[in-house]
Write a protein that holds these residues in place. Structure first.
Motif, mmCIF file in Angstrom:
data_model
loop_
_atom_site.group_PDB
_atom_site.id
_atom_site.type_symbol
_atom_site.label_atom_id
_atom_site.label_comp_id
_atom_site.label_asym_id
_atom_site.label_seq_id
_atom_site.Cartn_x
_atom_site.Cartn_y
_atom_site.Cartn_z
ATOM 1 N N LEU A 24 0.861 -1.084 0.192
ATOM 2 C CA LEU A 24 0.027 0.031 0.210
ATOM 3 C C LEU A 24 0.894 1.257 -0.173
ATOM 4 N N ARG A 25 1.919 1.107 0.854
ATOM 5 C CA ARG A 25 2.822 2.217 0.636
ATOM 6 C C ARG A 25 3.359 2.511 -0.576
ATOM 7 N N LEU A 26 3.632 1.573 -1.455
ATOM 8 C CA LEU A 26 4.289 1.520 -2.685
ATOM 9 C C LEU A 26 3.331 2.189 -3.708
ATOM 10 N N ILE A 27 1.957 1.853 -3.433
ATOM 11 C CA ILE A 27 1.021 2.277 -4.156
ATOM 12 C C ILE A 27 0.757 3.676 -4.095
ATOM 13 N N MET A 28 0.968 4.312 -2.855
ATOM 14 C CA MET A 28 0.701 5.769 -2.646
ATOM 15 C C MET A 28 1.806 6.549 -3.227
ATOM 16 N N ARG A 29 3.164 5.816 -3.131
ATOM 17 C CA ARG A 29 4.287 6.533 -3.730
ATOM 18 C C ARG A 29 3.906 6.923 -5.163
ATOM 19 N N GLY A 30 3.649 5.692 -5.967
ATOM 20 C CA GLY A 30 3.244 5.559 -7.173
ATOM 21 C C GLY A 30 2.250 6.623 -7.562
ATOM 22 N N LYS A 31 1.441 6.775 -6.751
ATOM 23 C CA LYS A 31 0.330 7.566 -7.072
ATOM 24 C C LYS A 31 0.840 9.187 -6.854
ATOM 25 N N ARG A 32 1.547 9.224 -5.998
ATOM 26 C CA ARG A 32 2.240 10.834 -5.960
ATOM 27 C C ARG A 32 3.376 10.957 -7.226
ATOM 28 N N LEU A 33 3.746 9.975 -7.725
ATOM 29 C CA LEU A 33 4.671 9.918 -8.851
ATOM 30 C C LEU A 33 3.499 10.249 -10.234
ATOM 31 N N GLY A 34 2.341 10.163 -10.166
ATOM 32 C CA GLY A 34 1.443 10.124 -11.294
ATOM 33 C C GLY A 34 1.119 8.926 -12.140
ATOM 34 N N PHE A 35 1.724 7.866 -11.518
ATOM 35 C CA PHE A 35 1.391 6.746 -12.270
ATOM 36 C C PHE A 35 -0.137 6.326 -12.344
ATOM 37 N N ALA A 36 -0.540 5.495 -13.238
ATOM 38 C CA ALA A 36 -1.887 5.176 -13.288
ATOM 39 C C ALA A 36 -1.734 3.672 -12.536
ATOM 40 N N LEU A 37 -2.974 3.416 -11.846
ATOM 41 C CA LEU A 37 -2.975 2.059 -11.127
ATOM 42 C C LEU A 37 -2.213 0.990 -11.722
ATOM 43 N N SER A 38 -2.892 0.757 -13.062
ATOM 44 C CA SER A 38 -2.240 -0.337 -13.945
ATOM 45 C C SER A 38 -0.633 -0.409 -13.877
ATOM 46 N N GLU A 39 -0.041 0.948 -14.024
ATOM 47 C CA GLU A 39 1.357 1.206 -13.967
ATOM 48 C C GLU A 39 2.025 0.722 -12.548
ATOM 49 N N ILE A 40 1.009 0.992 -11.854
ATOM 50 C CA ILE A 40 1.696 1.004 -10.474
ATOM 51 C C ILE A 40 1.676 -0.604 -10.200
ATOM 52 N N ARG A 41 0.623 -1.430 -10.722
ATOM 53 C CA ARG A 41 0.638 -2.515 -10.644
ATOM 54 C C ARG A 41 1.870 -3.328 -11.070
ATOM 55 N N GLU A 42 2.281 -2.825 -12.253
ATOM 56 C CA GLU A 42 3.479 -3.498 -12.925
ATOM 57 C C GLU A 42 4.517 -3.224 -12.154
ATOM 58 N N LEU A 43 4.557 -1.880 -11.817
ATOM 59 C CA LEU A 43 5.944 -1.639 -10.798
ATOM 60 C C LEU A 43 6.015 -2.439 -9.593
ATOM 61 N N ILE A 44 4.972 -2.697 -8.871
ATOM 62 C CA ILE A 44 4.902 -3.583 -7.650
ATOM 63 C C ILE A 44 5.073 -4.919 -7.995
ATOM 64 N N ASP A 45 4.713 -5.463 -9.311
ATOM 65 C CA ASP A 45 5.093 -6.724 -9.558
ATOM 66 C C ASP A 45 6.408 -6.829 -9.755
ATOM 67 N N LEU A 46 7.094 -5.615 -9.905
ATOM 68 C CA LEU A 46 8.734 -6.010 -10.357
ATOM 69 C C LEU A 46 9.349 -6.478 -9.097
ATOM 70 N N TYR A 47 8.906 -5.915 -8.042
ATOM 71 C CA TYR A 47 9.460 -6.299 -6.636
ATOM 72 C C TYR A 47 9.173 -7.655 -6.447
ATOM 73 N N ASP A 48 7.917 -8.215 -6.786
ATOM 74 C CA ASP A 48 7.864 -9.598 -6.547
ATOM 75 C C ASP A 48 7.789 -10.682 -7.363
ATOM 76 N N VAL A 49 7.808 -10.545 -8.534
ATOM 77 C CA VAL A 49 7.849 -11.623 -9.331
ATOM 78 C C VAL A 49 9.374 -12.005 -9.596
ATOM 79 N N ASP A 50 9.296 -13.398 -9.776
ATOM 80 C CA ASP A 50 10.819 -13.841 -9.785
ATOM 81 C C ASP A 50 10.925 -14.646 -11.048
#
Lengths: 130, 130
Positions: free
Chosen positions: A49-75
């Motif tokens: 959630l914290r990452l989501i909020m940061r993404g929002k502050r950076l003006g990313f769309a939720l879909s992009e934020i999702r991709e971004l977050i997945d970058l941390y998780d996916v192996d």
DNA sequence: ACGGACGTTGACGTTAACGTAAAGTAAGCC
DNA sequence: GGCTTACTTTACGTTAACGTCAACGTCCGT
């Protein structure tokens, strides 16, 4: 140990509504555990959630934020995926660097204007007190 | 001297549609001259459009962008206005600085992930070629 | 005088990101 | 049992930022 949070708790902490949090879940950005019907959030969810909020502050769309977050998780185990992954990261980095430049420019201009203004202001006040 | 542009020309240059440009006008972000019915854009309008695009990249809403742009144009003669103005600028600066921090953090993380990935990638390729 | 490029003003459609209201569930307290 | 409080799903409403016609004007080369 292993603290958990309720939805309202997180909502308060991040200053969003519970509706918003559920909405993010709907969009696949969060997937909290359930205890019966209720959502139980782990510290890991909280980080997301914290990452989501940061993404929002950076003006990313939720879909992009999702991709971004997945970058941390996916192996990405396959080499092809790994390449694709690296490319995505580099795209993001590039975009962020553009943004960095934009901010720098804007800040400089704001700085200039501010100096000008405060100069004008002290000028006016001198006149007034003379 | 004093070059001017047509709407399609600007649209091409900034990679937006003419609809978008007219929309911005509707929202008070642009106010081109008219020659008869047609819009004529001056270099100054072009600069404004450039500022708008930058604002968009920074995730600002059009209404905020309008305020931002107005900061460059307005000449606040009254002291009260001047103060108000300065405050606005400082708000904007603060917001931008937060964003700057967000970007820095995100970039660091991306950097870490990228290194990790490219390490994994070269590892896999060693294995493959051995 | 005709077609085509370019431009104009409506007006309605669309997507993202929620808000808001309705109606129901589950646990705790007195 | 009844009240309160926290949470749930379902569903329709809203705002921003355009996209997408439709229907028409104007200039330019041939």
């Amino acid at each position: 140990m292993s603290e958990t949070y309720g939805i309202a708790e997180l909502a308060r902490e991040f200053d969003v509504t519970t509706r918003t949090i559920r909405f993010y879940e709907d969009k696949g950005l969060l997937s909290p555990a359930r205890k019966g019907q209720r959502r139980i959030y782990t510290p890991r969810d909280r980080v997301r959630l914290r990452l989501i909020m940061r993404g929002k502050r950076l003006g990313f769309a939720l879909s992009e934020i999702r991709e971004l977050i997945d970058l941390y998780d996916v192996d990405p185990s396959e080499v092809t995926q790994l390449r694709h992954f690296l490319e995505k990261i580099r795209e993001r980095k590039a975009a962020l660097e553009v943004q960095q430049g934009d901010i720098a420019e804007t800040l400089e201009e704001m700085q200039r204007i501010e100096s000008q203004c405060s100069a004008m202001l002290s000028e006016k006040q001198k006149t007034k007190s003379s």
